[in-house]
Design a protein around this motif. Structure first.
Motif, PDB file in Angstrom:
ATOM      1  N   LYS A   6       0.823  -1.202   0.000  1.00 22.60           N
ATOM      2  CA  LYS A   6       0.000   0.000   0.000  1.00 22.60           C
ATOM      3  C   LYS A   6       0.857   1.251   0.000  1.00 22.60           C
ATOM      4  N   LYS A   7       1.940   1.241   0.822  1.00 25.50           N
ATOM      5  CA  LYS A   7       2.820   2.393   0.850  1.00 25.50           C
ATOM      6  C   LYS A   7       3.505   2.592  -0.491  1.00 25.50           C
ATOM      7  N   SER A   8       3.948   1.468  -1.089  1.00 22.68           N
ATOM      8  CA  SER A   8       4.620   1.548  -2.381  1.00 22.68           C
ATOM      9  C   SER A   8       3.680   2.048  -3.450  1.00 22.68           C
ATOM     10  N   SER A   9       2.437   1.511  -3.437  1.00 23.27           N
ATOM     11  CA  SER A   9       1.481   1.930  -4.459  1.00 23.27           C
ATOM     12  C   SER A   9       1.152   3.404  -4.317  1.00 23.27           C
ATOM     13  N   GLY A  10       1.005   3.863  -3.047  1.00 23.72           N
ATOM     14  CA  GLY A  10       0.720   5.269  -2.843  1.00 23.72           C
ATOM     15  C   GLY A  10       1.845   6.150  -3.332  1.00 23.72           C
ATOM     16  N   LYS A  11       3.074   5.729  -3.052  1.00 29.62           N
ATOM     17  CA  LYS A  11       4.222   6.517  -3.464  1.00 29.62           C
ATOM     18  C   LYS A  11       4.345   6.556  -4.976  1.00 29.62           C
ATOM     19  N   SER A  13       1.951   5.927  -7.222  1.00 27.28           N
ATOM     20  CA  SER A  13       0.809   6.631  -7.785  1.00 27.28           C
ATOM     21  C   SER A  13       0.980   8.136  -7.641  1.00 27.28           C
ATOM     22  N   TYR A  14       1.414   8.570  -6.460  1.00 29.79           N
ATOM     23  CA  TYR A  14       1.615  10.004  -6.223  1.00 29.79           C
ATOM     24  C   TYR A  14       2.684  10.557  -7.158  1.00 29.79           C
ATOM     25  N   THR A  15       3.777   9.819  -7.301  1.00 31.57           N
ATOM     26  CA  THR A  15       4.872  10.279  -8.166  1.00 31.57           C
ATOM     27  C   THR A  15       4.415  10.379  -9.616  1.00 31.57           C
ATOM     28  N   LEU A  16       3.713   9.347 -10.089  1.00 29.72           N
ATOM     29  CA  LEU A  16       3.242   9.366 -11.473  1.00 29.72           C
ATOM     30  C   LEU A  16       2.257  10.499 -11.712  1.00 29.72           C
ATOM     31  N   GLN A  17       1.378  10.750 -10.739  1.00 31.18           N
ATOM     32  CA  GLN A  17       0.420  11.838 -10.897  1.00 31.18           C
ATOM     33  C   GLN A  17       1.114  13.188 -10.929  1.00 31.18           C
ATOM     34  N   ILE A  18       2.139  13.361 -10.076  1.00 25.42           N
ATOM     35  CA  ILE A  18       2.892  14.615 -10.073  1.00 25.42           C
ATOM     36  C   ILE A  18       3.609  14.798 -11.404  1.00 25.42           C
ATOM     37  N   ILE A  19       4.232  13.714 -11.893  1.00 22.65           N
ATOM     38  CA  ILE A  19       4.943  13.796 -13.175  1.00 22.65           C
ATOM     39  C   ILE A  19       3.986  14.170 -14.301  1.00 22.65           C
ATOM     40  N   GLY A  20       2.773  13.638 -14.262  1.00 24.08           N
ATOM     41  CA  GLY A  20       1.807  13.935 -15.309  1.00 24.08           C
ATOM     42  C   GLY A  20       1.141  15.295 -15.148  1.00 24.08           C
ATOM     43  N   LEU A  21       0.880  15.709 -13.888  1.00 24.84           N
ATOM     44  CA  LEU A  21       0.105  16.926 -13.662  1.00 24.84           C
ATOM     45  C   LEU A  21       0.932  18.200 -13.726  1.00 24.84           C
ATOM     46  N   LEU A  22       2.182  18.151 -13.266  1.00 23.36           N
ATOM     47  CA  LEU A  22       2.992  19.371 -13.256  1.00 23.36           C
ATOM     48  C   LEU A  22       3.180  19.962 -14.654  1.00 23.36           C
ATOM     49  N   PRO A  23       3.600  19.156 -15.659  1.00 23.78           N
ATOM     50  CA  PRO A  23       3.699  19.740 -17.011  1.00 23.78           C
ATOM     51  C   PRO A  23       2.349  20.221 -17.526  1.00 23.78           C
ATOM     52  N   LEU A  24       1.284  19.477 -17.203  1.00 19.55           N
ATOM     53  CA  LEU A  24      -0.051  19.877 -17.657  1.00 19.55           C
ATOM     54  C   LEU A  24      -0.447  21.206 -17.029  1.00 19.55           C
ATOM     55  N   LEU A  25      -0.188  21.351 -15.726  1.00 22.04           N
ATOM     56  CA  LEU A  25      -0.513  22.599 -15.042  1.00 22.04           C
ATOM     57  C   LEU A  25       0.309  23.750 -15.599  1.00 22.04           C
ATOM     58  N   ALA A  26       1.605  23.499 -15.827  1.00 22.48           N
ATOM     59  CA  ALA A  26       2.462  24.535 -16.403  1.00 22.48           C
ATOM     60  C   ALA A  26       1.980  24.931 -17.796  1.00 22.48           C
ATOM     61  N   LEU A  27       1.565  23.940 -18.579  1.00 25.21           N
ATOM     62  CA  LEU A  27       1.045  24.224 -19.922  1.00 25.21           C
ATOM     63  C   LEU A  27      -0.229  25.053 -19.842  1.00 25.21           C
ATOM     64  N   GLY A  28      -1.122  24.705 -18.912  1.00 24.78           N
ATOM     65  CA  GLY A  28      -2.360  25.456 -18.757  1.00 24.78           C
ATOM     66  C   GLY A  28      -2.103  26.905 -18.370  1.00 24.78           C
ATOM     67  N   ILE A  29      -1.174  27.114 -17.427  1.00 27.13           N
ATOM     68  CA  ILE A  29      -0.835  28.476 -17.004  1.00 27.13           C
ATOM     69  C   ILE A  29      -0.214  29.246 -18.158  1.00 27.13           C
ATOM     70  N   ALA A  30       0.694  28.586 -18.892  1.00 26.44           N
ATOM     71  CA  ALA A  30       1.338  29.251 -20.035  1.00 26.44           C
ATOM     72  C   ALA A  30       0.305  29.610 -21.106  1.00 26.44           C
TER      73      ALA A  30
END
Length: 352
Positions: A6-11, A13-30
């Motif tokens: 569970k800890k591994s999956s959370g880590k 999942s969180y990492t993959l979501q951050i990797i996917g969302l940060l560029p998307l958020l930056a693109l949206g702001i830009a």
């Protein structure tokens, strides 16, 4: 093990979501920033064209209504004439212009407001006041047109366009101002930017939800593979891998199928005798214990036979060990063939 997963999956999942969302958020702001800047610049250019055309139209109307040059007359109180007409308090043309265009207009003689559609807080026209210093410098002194995006007039900001007024001899005698309140332009920009902002936010939210569910499925597949490999590593060579992994056609499916292939290879190496391909003694003993437990609990009987190849040593001594290996293989193949779905055969010892 479960908590670790569970800890591994959370880590993960969180990492993959951050990797996917940060560029998307930056693109949206830009996108929002550059689109807003582009629209603001376009709106400013549109307002400038509108005000420029309006000043030209107003100049044409003044010349048509009042032919002649601008000049002052009077000894104590000066009156502004255009040709033969006193226009000092003639607001009819300017008021009609504002009613038709929605734009404010002011006529300056030199740097003083003579006619205007602008009012102060008391409801009085702000005639007799001076033009801003920057306008005097840019327009009156140079004789050139100029557009301003922020001109304060009586405490209120305007988009404004100023052109010099000339007499027939080319001399600059005043200025003409046409303007639109900045708040109306800002409102138009906001009416565009706000829906765009919500559109981008909605797009980012939608993609974020897709990323969230995709990463959950991705991590779930990884956890299935992890659980399967953990079972195999702990010695359970009969562990099963979820079918949802092996039916995938991507790299994760390939990893799952490789894991199954590894399991089969390990089972062959650990459970089977390398020469005869029968169960080895360790596996035979394990399976025998399982059969014994099942028989004891179900009260069913089972049969056990153990035998060896007579005079096998003489075969080795006479024909060599390679021939002896061939005999073992052939005898084992016959045993396996006849034991299919009836039980199992194992190599207990050398020729047993």
């Amino acid at each position: 093990m479960e908590n670790t997963q569970k800890k591994s999956s959370g880590k993960i999942s969180y990492t993959l979501q951050i990797i996917g969302l940060l560029p998307l958020l930056a693109l949206g702001i830009a996108m929002l920033f550059f689109t807003s800047q582009w629209f603001t610049k376009t709106m400013y250019q549109e307002v400038e064209r509108e005000l420029y055309d309006a000043t030209k139209s107003a100049t044409t109307l003044l010349n048509a209504a009042y032919p002649g040059d601008y000049h002052l007359e009077g000894d104590v109180a000066y009156l502004l004439y255009k040709g033969e007409t006193d226009i000092t308090r003639d607001y009819s043309l300017l008021d009609q212009f504002k009613e038709d265009t929605g734009l404010d207009i002011t006529l300056f003689y030199q740097d003083t407001r003579i006619l205007t559609t602008l009012y102060n807080a008391q409801g009085e026209r702000i005639v007799g006041s001076g033009a801003p210093d920057i306008v005097i410098r840019d327009v009156l002194n140079t004789g050139e047109n100029h557009f301003y995006t922020h001109t304060l007039i009586n405490g209120k900001a305007y988009f404004s366009y100023y052109i010099p007024l000339r007499n027939q001899d080319g001399s600059v005698v005043g200025m003409l101002f046409v303007g639109r309140p900045s708040e109306t332009v800002s409102l138009s920009i906001q009416n565009y930017v706000y829906p765009l902002t919500w559109l981008i936010i909605g797009f980012v939210a939608l993609v974020s939800v897709c990323i969230y569910f995709y990463t959950r499925r991705f991590v779930a597949v990884l956890l299935h593979i992890h659980s399967f490999l953990s079972e195999v590593a702990s010695g359970n060579l009969n562990a099963t891998l979820d079918h949802s992994v092996t039916k995938r056609s991507d790299e994760l499916g390939d990893i799952g199928r490789c894991a199954l292939s590894m399991q089969r290879s390990l089972r062959t190496m650990i459970e089977q005798d390398a020469l005869t391909e029968l169960y080895n003694r360790r596996s035979g003993d394990k399976k025998l214990r399982q059969i014994f437990e099942e028989a004891r609990s179900s009260r069913h009987s089972f049969a056990l036979a153990i035998g060896d190849i007579d005079f096998f040593k003489k075969v080795n001594d006479t024909y060599g060990h390679e021939c002896g290996d061939a005999v073992l293989k052939n005898v084992s193949a016959l045993l396996k063939q006849h034991m299919w779905r009836r039980g199992f055969a194992a190599r207990w010892g050398g020729e047993e």
